[in-house]
Motif scaffolding. Structure first.
Motif, PDB file in Angstrom:
ATOM      1  N   TYR A 191       0.803  -1.224   0.000  1.00 25.67           N
ATOM      2  CA  TYR A 191       0.000   0.000   0.000  1.00 25.67           C
ATOM      3  C   TYR A 191       0.841   1.281   0.000  1.00 25.67           C
ATOM      4  O   TYR A 191       0.462   2.253  -0.675  1.00 25.67           O
ATOM      5  CB  TYR A 191      -0.996  -0.026   1.159  1.00 25.67           C
ATOM      6  N   PRO A 192       1.965   1.361   0.719  1.00 26.57           N
ATOM      7  CA  PRO A 192       2.785   2.581   0.618  1.00 26.57           C
ATOM      8  C   PRO A 192       3.298   2.841  -0.794  1.00 26.57           C
ATOM      9  O   PRO A 192       3.457   4.001  -1.198  1.00 26.57           O
ATOM     10  CB  PRO A 192       3.937   2.311   1.593  1.00 26.57           C
ATOM     11  N   ILE A 193       3.550   1.783  -1.573  1.00 31.47           N
ATOM     12  CA  ILE A 193       4.004   1.962  -2.957  1.00 31.47           C
ATOM     13  C   ILE A 193       2.926   2.666  -3.766  1.00 31.47           C
ATOM     14  O   ILE A 193       3.188   3.628  -4.502  1.00 31.47           O
ATOM     15  CB  ILE A 193       4.344   0.592  -3.588  1.00 31.47           C
ATOM     16  N   VAL A 194       1.686   2.180  -3.637  1.00 32.97           N
ATOM     17  CA  VAL A 194       0.575   2.801  -4.360  1.00 32.97           C
ATOM     18  C   VAL A 194       0.381   4.237  -3.903  1.00 32.97           C
ATOM     19  O   VAL A 194       0.221   5.159  -4.718  1.00 32.97           O
ATOM     20  CB  VAL A 194      -0.717   1.983  -4.160  1.00 32.97           C
ATOM     21  N   GLY A 195       0.377   4.447  -2.592  1.00 33.18           N
ATOM     22  CA  GLY A 195       0.161   5.790  -2.050  1.00 33.18           C
ATOM     23  C   GLY A 195       1.195   6.787  -2.528  1.00 33.18           C
ATOM     24  O   GLY A 195       0.860   7.917  -2.924  1.00 33.18           O
ATOM     25  N   LYS A 196       2.467   6.380  -2.503  1.00 32.95           N
ATOM     26  CA  LYS A 196       3.552   7.275  -2.937  1.00 32.95           C
ATOM     27  C   LYS A 196       3.352   7.698  -4.392  1.00 32.95           C
ATOM     28  O   LYS A 196       3.453   8.880  -4.742  1.00 32.95           O
ATOM     29  CB  LYS A 196       4.892   6.552  -2.771  1.00 32.95           C
ATOM     30  N   ASN A 197       3.043   6.738  -5.254  1.00 34.88           N
ATOM     31  CA  ASN A 197       2.897   7.044  -6.675  1.00 34.88           C
ATOM     32  C   ASN A 197       1.597   7.785  -6.979  1.00 34.88           C
ATOM     33  O   ASN A 197       1.567   8.631  -7.880  1.00 34.88           O
ATOM     34  CB  ASN A 197       2.980   5.753  -7.489  1.00 34.88           C
ATOM     35  N   LEU A 198       0.538   7.510  -6.236  1.00 36.61           N
ATOM     36  CA  LEU A 198      -0.711   8.227  -6.453  1.00 36.61           C
ATOM     37  C   LEU A 198      -0.566   9.696  -6.089  1.00 36.61           C
ATOM     38  O   LEU A 198      -0.974  10.587  -6.849  1.00 36.61           O
ATOM     39  CB  LEU A 198      -1.829   7.585  -5.635  1.00 36.61           C
ATOM     40  N   LEU A 199       0.018   9.967  -4.943  1.00 35.77           N
ATOM     41  CA  LEU A 199       0.199  11.367  -4.527  1.00 35.77           C
ATOM     42  C   LEU A 199       1.142  12.101  -5.478  1.00 35.77           C
ATOM     43  O   LEU A 199       0.901  13.268  -5.825  1.00 35.77           O
ATOM     44  CB  LEU A 199       0.738  11.421  -3.101  1.00 35.77           C
ATOM     45  N   ALA A 200       2.193  11.421  -5.919  1.00 32.78           N
ATOM     46  CA  ALA A 200       3.117  12.053  -6.866  1.00 32.78           C
ATOM     47  C   ALA A 200       2.403  12.348  -8.188  1.00 32.78           C
ATOM     48  O   ALA A 200       2.637  13.397  -8.800  1.00 32.78           O
ATOM     49  CB  ALA A 200       4.324  11.157  -7.101  1.00 32.78           C
ATOM     50  N   SER A 201       1.523  11.443  -8.621  1.00 36.07           N
ATOM     51  CA  SER A 201       0.797  11.667  -9.871  1.00 36.07           C
ATOM     52  C   SER A 201      -0.175  12.824  -9.744  1.00 36.07           C
ATOM     53  O   SER A 201      -0.341  13.615 -10.682  1.00 36.07           O
ATOM     54  CB  SER A 201       0.058  10.388 -10.282  1.00 36.07           C
ATOM     55  N   ILE A 202      -0.851  12.941  -8.607  1.00 35.91           N
ATOM     56  CA  ILE A 202      -1.738  14.092  -8.385  1.00 35.91           C
ATOM     57  C   ILE A 202      -0.941  15.384  -8.515  1.00 35.91           C
ATOM     58  O   ILE A 202      -1.368  16.343  -9.180  1.00 35.91           O
ATOM     59  CB  ILE A 202      -2.408  13.997  -7.005  1.00 35.91           C
ATOM     60  N   GLN A 203       0.241  15.399  -7.904  1.00 34.11           N
ATOM     61  CA  GLN A 203       1.092  16.595  -7.954  1.00 34.11           C
ATOM     62  C   GLN A 203       1.545  16.879  -9.383  1.00 34.11           C
ATOM     63  O   GLN A 203       1.489  18.031  -9.858  1.00 34.11           O
ATOM     64  CB  GLN A 203       2.318  16.376  -7.064  1.00 34.11           C
TER      65      GLN A 203
END
Length: 407
Positions: free
Chosen positions: A95-107
């Motif tokens: 889950y941290p992998i998904v979270g890191k990439n999702l937040l980076a993509s939003i940015q």
């Protein structure tokens, strides 16, 4: 726990997500596969190529944002996704992998519009959602160990292999360790893990098509060919068709899935199972369970296929029709061949329509289970809606990423 301010920020982002959702999710998957290639094995490249995975995730993110104050409203969607995650062996550390990439993509996608307040709110929202999934998935893993006796992947022997149609092949599977199999819930699927041509392992879900409680699992696999020029052929399905023989070994994860036959409140109303193509597989298991466990209930099984060459389980359904007086089967072919017409061994021609439902049901209410290609599901949903069927009486499953029948 999200603060009131964070909830307000999430709700404010809904219009932007609705407008840019697929751009965001496409960016997210590309970024995650580049930055964390170790997660590639969890995904089907055909779904990525077709865009269905991106659309499904975009819809899920929008739904979560819209129901951020009432996540219980998404319980069915959470269960569907959690079952899929468990089938693939996804764990808390992913889950941290998904979270890191999702937040980076939003940015990266929203740029200056992604203010620190938005990133902070979505980090908190993702953390809350991850906790929901992690907790539910741990429960499912524990249930698998209790109900089936194993978690993760276990070696099975191919006891038998047979053609179900020209393009569907059935494999009968028994545990290599000789341990007895516990009955699956009718409608569930298992996960197969293979390494085609000695390459990286791939995992695919296949519905169990056998009667629950027998001493084997049966999967019935359609050979998947590329739907478009640039898309790949089905890696796993073609490997199973071309490389796996009787006596061979496959790795299976325990049964999963939320699309299962429910115990009826009463058996006076008919049960209608409506199958399209290889979508028959979970419904056939449900049919066996209903015939065994809902004696006396009228059961109508509608099978839709292109023609008899690709119509699976014809002899099996004919035998059940002979053995059970409460079962009515109906075969509708959309493009019967000349030989089909010469033999006349089907019941009607064309696509599903209201006239067929009236012929088989009259004006009676019923409980419906649907599985098949997305266009068929959407068409059938509209037929049932026009008929006035309550949504609670319609159960369905997409093959592949979940979609929206109303679209």
């Amino acid at each position: 726990m999200l603060t009131a301010d964070q909830v307000a920020v999430i709700k404010q982002t809904v219009p932007a997500l609705q407008e840019n959702g697929e751009v965001l999710t496409r960016h997210f998957y590309e970024r995650m596969f580049r930055e964390n290639p170790e997660v590639l094995a969890f995904f089907n490249p055909a779904h990525q190529q077709a865009g269905t995975q991106q659309r499904a995730l975009a819809g899920a993110i929008c739904a979560y944002a819209q129901h951020i104050e009432t996540p219980a409203a998404l319980a069915d969607a959470v269960e569907l996704i959690a079952q899929k995650h468990v089938s693939l062996g996804i764990q808390a550390e992913h889950y941290p992998i998904v979270g890191k990439n999702l937040l980076a993509s939003i940015q990266e996608v929203l740029g200056e519009a992604a203010t620190p307040e938005i990133i902070d709110a979505w980090a908190a929202a993702y953390g809350a959602l991850a906790d929901i999934f992690i907790n539910r998935e741990q429960q499912i893993y524990q249930n698998q160990k209790t109900d089936f006796g194993w978690t993760g992947f276990k070696r099975f022997v191919v006891k038998k292999r047979e053609a179900a149609s020209d393009n569907i092949m059935s494999l009968y599977l028994v545990p290599e360790d000789g341990q007895p199999l516990q009955a699956h819930q009718p409608g569930q699927y298992i996960t197969v893990r293979v390494s085609p041509e000695g390459g990286e392992p791939v995992m695919r879900n296949y519905s169990l098509s056998n009667r629950p409680g027998v001493d084997y699992y049966r999967i019935s696999v359609k050979r998947e060919l590329a739907a478009m020029d640039e898309a790949p052929n089905g890696v796993c399905s073609n490997h199973l068709h071309d490389r796996i023989e009787e006596g061979g070994m496959l790795e299976l994860a325990p049964p999963c899935g939320a699309f299962t036959l429910q115990s009826p409140d009463e058996i006076q109303r008919p049960l209608v199972l409506m199958a399209g193509g290889v979508g028959i597989t979970p419904l056939l298991s449900m049919l066996y369970a209903a015939l065994d466990g809902q004696q006396g209930r009228e059961i109508i099984f509608i099978q839709c296929a292109l023609n008899n060459a690709v119509r699976p389980f014809g002899e099996e359904l004919a035998a059940l029709q002979r053995d059970y007086s409460n079962l009515t089967t109906h075969l509708r072919l959309s493009e019967p061949s000349d030989s089909d017409r010469e033999r006349g061994d089907y019941d009607s021609e064309g696509f599903l329509d209201a006239a067929l439902l009236r012929e088989l049901l009259g004006e009676r209410s019923a409980e419906f289970y649907l599985c098949g290609p997305t266009p068929m599901l959407k068409h059938t949903w509209q037929l049932l809606k026009a008929r006035g069927v309550d949504e609670a009486d319609v159960h369905f499953e997409f093959f592949g990423p979940a979609g929206d029948l109303a679209g």
